[in-house]
Design a protein around this motif. Structure first.
Motif, mmCIF file in Angstrom:
data_model
loop_
_atom_site.group_PDB
_atom_site.id
_atom_site.type_symbol
_atom_site.label_atom_id
_atom_site.label_comp_id
_atom_site.label_asym_id
_atom_site.label_seq_id
_atom_site.Cartn_x
_atom_site.Cartn_y
_atom_site.Cartn_z
ATOM 1 N N LYS A 197 -20.045 -62.133 62.343
ATOM 2 C CA LYS A 197 -19.435 -61.206 62.318
ATOM 3 C C LYS A 197 -19.314 -60.449 60.794
ATOM 4 C CE LYS A 197 -14.544 -61.989 62.462
ATOM 5 N NZ LYS A 197 -13.109 -62.216 63.133
ATOM 6 N N GLU A 198 -19.100 -61.145 60.057
ATOM 7 C CA GLU A 198 -18.913 -60.856 58.675
ATOM 8 C C GLU A 198 -20.412 -60.516 58.303
ATOM 9 O OE1 GLU A 198 -16.149 -61.495 56.603
ATOM 10 O OE2 GLU A 198 -15.329 -61.580 58.423
ATOM 11 N N ILE A 199 -21.460 -61.245 58.653
ATOM 12 C CA ILE A 199 -22.819 -60.892 58.270
ATOM 13 C C ILE A 199 -23.157 -59.460 58.815
ATOM 14 C CG2 ILE A 199 -25.119 -61.834 57.888
ATOM 15 C CD1 ILE A 199 -24.179 -64.633 58.742
ATOM 16 N N ALA A 200 -22.925 -59.531 60.184
ATOM 17 C CA ALA A 200 -23.158 -58.211 60.772
ATOM 18 C C ALA A 200 -22.471 -56.911 59.986
ATOM 19 C CB ALA A 200 -22.798 -58.196 62.339
ATOM 20 N N GLY A 210 -23.059 -47.557 53.429
ATOM 21 C CA GLY A 210 -21.489 -47.832 53.274
ATOM 22 C C GLY A 210 -20.647 -46.823 54.028
ATOM 23 N N ALA A 211 -21.194 -46.275 54.983
ATOM 24 C CA ALA A 211 -20.337 -45.256 55.768
ATOM 25 C C ALA A 211 -19.728 -46.028 56.994
ATOM 26 C CB ALA A 211 -20.911 -44.125 56.190
ATOM 27 N N GLU A 212 -20.333 -46.959 57.289
ATOM 28 C CA GLU A 212 -19.970 -47.905 58.726
ATOM 29 C C GLU A 212 -19.263 -48.988 58.486
ATOM 30 O OE1 GLU A 212 -23.104 -47.017 61.252
ATOM 31 O OE2 GLU A 212 -22.871 -45.090 60.952
ATOM 32 N N GLU A 213 -18.113 -49.378 59.117
ATOM 33 C CA GLU A 213 -17.466 -50.418 58.850
ATOM 34 C C GLU A 213 -17.638 -51.110 60.485
ATOM 35 O OE1 GLU A 213 -13.057 -52.134 57.723
ATOM 36 O OE2 GLU A 213 -14.113 -50.674 56.389
ATOM 37 N N LEU A 214 -18.340 -52.247 60.556
ATOM 38 C CA LEU A 214 -18.652 -52.799 62.010
ATOM 39 C C LEU A 214 -17.580 -53.950 62.208
ATOM 40 C CD1 LEU A 214 -20.251 -53.030 64.725
ATOM 41 C CD2 LEU A 214 -21.600 -54.688 63.399
ATOM 42 N N GLU A 215 -16.759 -53.924 63.436
ATOM 43 C CA GLU A 215 -15.964 -55.290 63.731
ATOM 44 C C GLU A 215 -16.556 -55.578 65.026
ATOM 45 O OE1 GLU A 215 -11.482 -54.536 63.646
ATOM 46 O OE2 GLU A 215 -12.396 -52.698 63.302
ATOM 47 N N ARG A 264 -16.604 -52.016 67.092
ATOM 48 C CA ARG A 264 -15.831 -51.111 66.749
ATOM 49 C C ARG A 264 -16.513 -50.524 65.380
ATOM 50 N NH1 ARG A 264 -10.906 -53.851 67.121
ATOM 51 N NH2 ARG A 264 -10.206 -53.856 69.289
ATOM 52 N N ILE A 265 -16.600 -49.087 65.389
ATOM 53 C CA ILE A 265 -17.219 -48.684 64.248
ATOM 54 C C ILE A 265 -16.025 -47.736 63.435
ATOM 55 C CG2 ILE A 265 -18.587 -47.017 62.952
ATOM 56 C CD1 ILE A 265 -20.904 -48.109 64.453
ATOM 57 N N ASN A 266 -15.682 -48.271 62.232
ATOM 58 C CA ASN A 266 -14.676 -47.556 61.626
ATOM 59 C C ASN A 266 -13.422 -47.396 62.445
ATOM 60 O OD1 ASN A 266 -16.227 -47.108 59.480
ATOM 61 N ND2 ASN A 266 -16.846 -45.273 59.964
ATOM 62 N N GLY A 267 -13.155 -48.311 63.149
ATOM 63 C CA GLY A 267 -11.741 -48.640 63.933
ATOM 64 C C GLY A 267 -12.040 -48.016 65.487
ATOM 65 N N ARG A 268 -12.956 -47.334 65.583
ATOM 66 C CA ARG A 268 -13.224 -46.841 67.017
ATOM 67 C C ARG A 268 -14.319 -47.746 67.879
ATOM 68 N NH1 ARG A 268 -12.937 -41.839 64.363
ATOM 69 N NH2 ARG A 268 -10.914 -41.091 64.971
ATOM 70 N N PRO A 269 -13.871 -47.749 69.130
ATOM 71 C CA PRO A 269 -14.794 -48.532 70.041
ATOM 72 C C PRO A 269 -16.139 -47.876 70.277
ATOM 73 C CG PRO A 269 -13.058 -47.883 71.432
ATOM 74 C CD PRO A 269 -12.656 -47.326 70.031
ATOM 75 N N ALA A 270 -17.311 -48.751 69.755
ATOM 76 C CA ALA A 270 -18.541 -48.192 69.973
ATOM 77 C C ALA A 270 -19.056 -47.917 71.162
ATOM 78 C CB ALA A 270 -19.490 -49.236 69.022
ATOM 79 N N ARG A 271 -18.467 -48.448 72.116
ATOM 80 C CA ARG A 271 -18.945 -48.148 73.297
ATOM 81 C C ARG A 271 -18.588 -46.923 73.908
ATOM 82 N NH1 ARG A 271 -17.938 -52.192 78.880
ATOM 83 N NH2 ARG A 271 -19.738 -50.997 80.091
ATOM 84 N N GLY A 272 -17.646 -46.113 73.371
ATOM 85 C CA GLY A 272 -17.040 -44.748 73.588
ATOM 86 C C GLY A 272 -17.849 -43.971 72.783
ATOM 87 N N TYR A 273 -18.005 -44.246 71.385
ATOM 88 C CA TYR A 273 -17.998 -43.316 70.569
ATOM 89 C C TYR A 273 -19.289 -43.278 69.857
ATOM 90 C CZ TYR A 273 -13.052 -42.361 70.805
ATOM 91 O OH TYR A 273 -11.784 -42.037 71.187
ATOM 92 N N ALA A 274 -20.084 -44.596 69.683
ATOM 93 C CA ALA A 274 -21.072 -44.800 68.948
ATOM 94 C C ALA A 274 -22.361 -43.598 69.138
ATOM 95 C CB ALA A 274 -21.769 -46.197 68.899
ATOM 96 N N SER A 275 -23.031 -43.225 68.293
ATOM 97 C CA SER A 275 -24.244 -42.516 68.410
ATOM 98 C C SER A 275 -25.540 -43.242 68.740
ATOM 99 C CB SER A 275 -24.702 -41.592 67.415
ATOM 100 O OG SER A 275 -25.112 -42.351 66.229
ATOM 101 N N GLN A 276 -26.517 -42.664 69.206
ATOM 102 C CA GLN A 276 -27.747 -43.541 69.408
ATOM 103 C C GLN A 276 -28.223 -44.443 68.278
ATOM 104 O OE1 GLN A 276 -29.653 -43.837 71.947
ATOM 105 N NE2 GLN A 276 -29.487 -42.429 73.552
ATOM 106 N N GLY A 277 -28.110 -43.707 67.131
ATOM 107 C CA GLY A 277 -28.510 -44.172 65.892
ATOM 108 C C GLY A 277 -27.642 -45.425 65.335
ATOM 109 N N GLN A 278 -26.193 -45.079 65.523
ATOM 110 C CA GLN A 278 -25.221 -46.334 65.338
ATOM 111 C C GLN A 278 -25.459 -47.409 66.299
ATOM 112 O OE1 GLN A 278 -21.840 -43.938 65.608
ATOM 113 N NE2 GLN A 278 -21.457 -43.846 63.192
ATOM 114 N N GLN A 279 -25.898 -47.187 67.527
ATOM 115 C CA GLN A 279 -25.862 -48.557 68.411
ATOM 116 C C GLN A 279 -27.108 -49.316 67.961
ATOM 117 O OE1 GLN A 279 -26.105 -47.243 72.572
ATOM 118 N NE2 GLN A 279 -25.218 -45.242 71.985
#
Ligand SMILES: Nc1ncnc2c1ncn2[C@@H]1O[C@H](COP(=O)(O)OP(=O)(O)OP(=O)(O)O)[C@@H](O)[C@H]1O
Ligand SMILES: [Mg+2]
Length: 357
Positions: A197-200, A210-215, A264-279
């Motif tokens: 998780k840290e590496i990812a 630097g815009a996206e924090e992935l959890e 999660r990206i910047n605290g929000r669940p990616a499943r519901g919010y992430a764009s194609q590019g973010q995915q």
């Protein structure tokens, strides 16, 4: 680590072919349906003991009784030859001509990282896609994990059959076994996610400037305990609590076969919010983390298998991927048109035949 030769005998749409690979970039190209992915799948078998599609029978060329694949590869400066013989119901595995009793004795020798367009659904697809990612990442690093998974799935099938028949006498026995084997799986999965998780997160941060924090969070039926014994009791408690519901629905609700990963990206669940590019970035970040962990643990670079992935990525993600794979052996599949702009050992496939350049 690198592959020198792959032989295919009645495997998928190949009759009898050999492919020679360079230690650097290899480009397998051809039109749709010609056998590019089949060739990658054959290589993949040696790192997982299983294929990309189906349990194994479908590996045998239509109308044939058996198939064979063999792979020559170098690791730690030593040469190995792996061989898998597929028969209708069984699979025989050899390493340097010695027959192995279990698939788990094969995995871990040859390690590759696979990128496929299928995995672009990792973030929004079903939990099964994420479990498959997790399993295929862990298997080459922890061969015992494969044995545990196989054992777990067998007990799970037995318990499911019981529930379907409505015969509950053996239920406590199966629950106990499931909890014991399942707790082992949960602990290995948790440790693996802790490892990547840290590496990812760092890679995601870099790709996004630097815009996206992935959890990356592991979600299991029960919150894993401190010890394995504690997880066993937690699983048993939950199974007891769910027993009526399991009987009513005839479904096993508790255990690692229901695990999932939340991103999660910047605290929000990616499943519901992430764009194609973010995915896409998340998938790349995970793959980069998977690769780095393999390098850390084995001291060797995995072979990178890229199935038709370049066309799915935009310029900056493509550049990122190029940088990540540089210095490693790469086997990449693409169409003829794309192959024109690529440099490497060109291998053309036409209807299950290797045509050379
Ligand atoms: N057991 C089998 N025996 C014979 N042919 C098979 C077998 N399994 C799959 N095939 C054939 O292999 C072909 C698919 O090969 P593959 O998936 O490698 O194609 P591909 O070159 O990767 O195509 P694409 O560019 O569409 O991804 C199909 O024509 C399929 O019918
Ligand atoms: Mg393909």
């Amino acid at each position: 680590m690198y592959v020198t030769r792959l032989s295919l005998n009645n495997f998928r749409n190949y009759e009898d072919e050999k492919i020679e690979f360079d230690p650097g970039v290899n480009i397998v190209y051809g039109a749709n349906g010609m056998g590019k992915t089949n060739a990658l799948e054959a290589v993949y078998y040696f790192s997982q003991g299983r294929g990309l599609r189906g349990p194994g029978r479908e590996a045998i060329r239509y109308g044939e009784e058996r198939a064979g694949i063999s792979l020559d590869f170098f690791r730690d400066g030593r040469e190995y030859t792996g061989e898998i013989i597929f028969e209708k119901k069984t699979k025989k595995i050899y390493l340097n001509e010695i027959e192995l009793k279990k698939t788990s004795q094969l995995v871990g020798r040859f390690v590759c990282v696979l990128f496929t367009p299928d995995e672009l659904s990792l973030v929004k697809g079903s939990p099964e896609v994420r479990r498959r990612f997790l399993d295929s990442s862990i298997i080459p690093l922890r061969p015992v994990y494969l044995s545990a998974l196989m054992k777990y799935n067998l007990i799970l099938r037995q318990k499911s059959a019981l529930l379907r028949r409505g015969e509950y006498g053996m239920l406590p026995v199966f629950n106990q076994q499931l909890a014991e084997v399942g707790a082992g799986i949960i602990h290995i999965r948790r440790a693996y996610i802790e490892g990547i998780k840290e590496i990812a997160a760092k890679v995601q941060y870099d790709i996004s400037s630097g815009a996206e924090e992935l959890e990356t969070v592991y979600n299991s039926s029960v919150r894993p305990g401190e010890s394995r014994a504690e997880t066993v009791s937690l699983l048993l408690e939950k199974m007891e609590a769910m027993e009526e519901s399991e009987k009513e629905n005839k479904i096993c609700f508790v255990g690692p076969h229901r695990d999932d990963i939340t991103f999660r990206i910047n605290g929000r669940p990616a499943r519901g919010y992430a764009s194609q590019g973010q995915q896409r970035s998340i998938v790349l970040s995970l793959k980069a983390a998977q690769t780095e962990l393999i390098e850390r643990e084995t001291g060797e670079s995995p072979v990178m298998l890229l199935d038709d992935i370049m066309s799915e990525l935009d310029r900056s993600r493509r550049d990122f991927l190029r940088e990540k794979i540089s210095g490693k052996q790469v086997i990449i599949t693409c169409t003829e048109a794309e192959s024109e702009s690529m440099r490497g050992n060109l291998i053309m496939v036409e209807n299950g035949k290797i045509k050379g350049r």
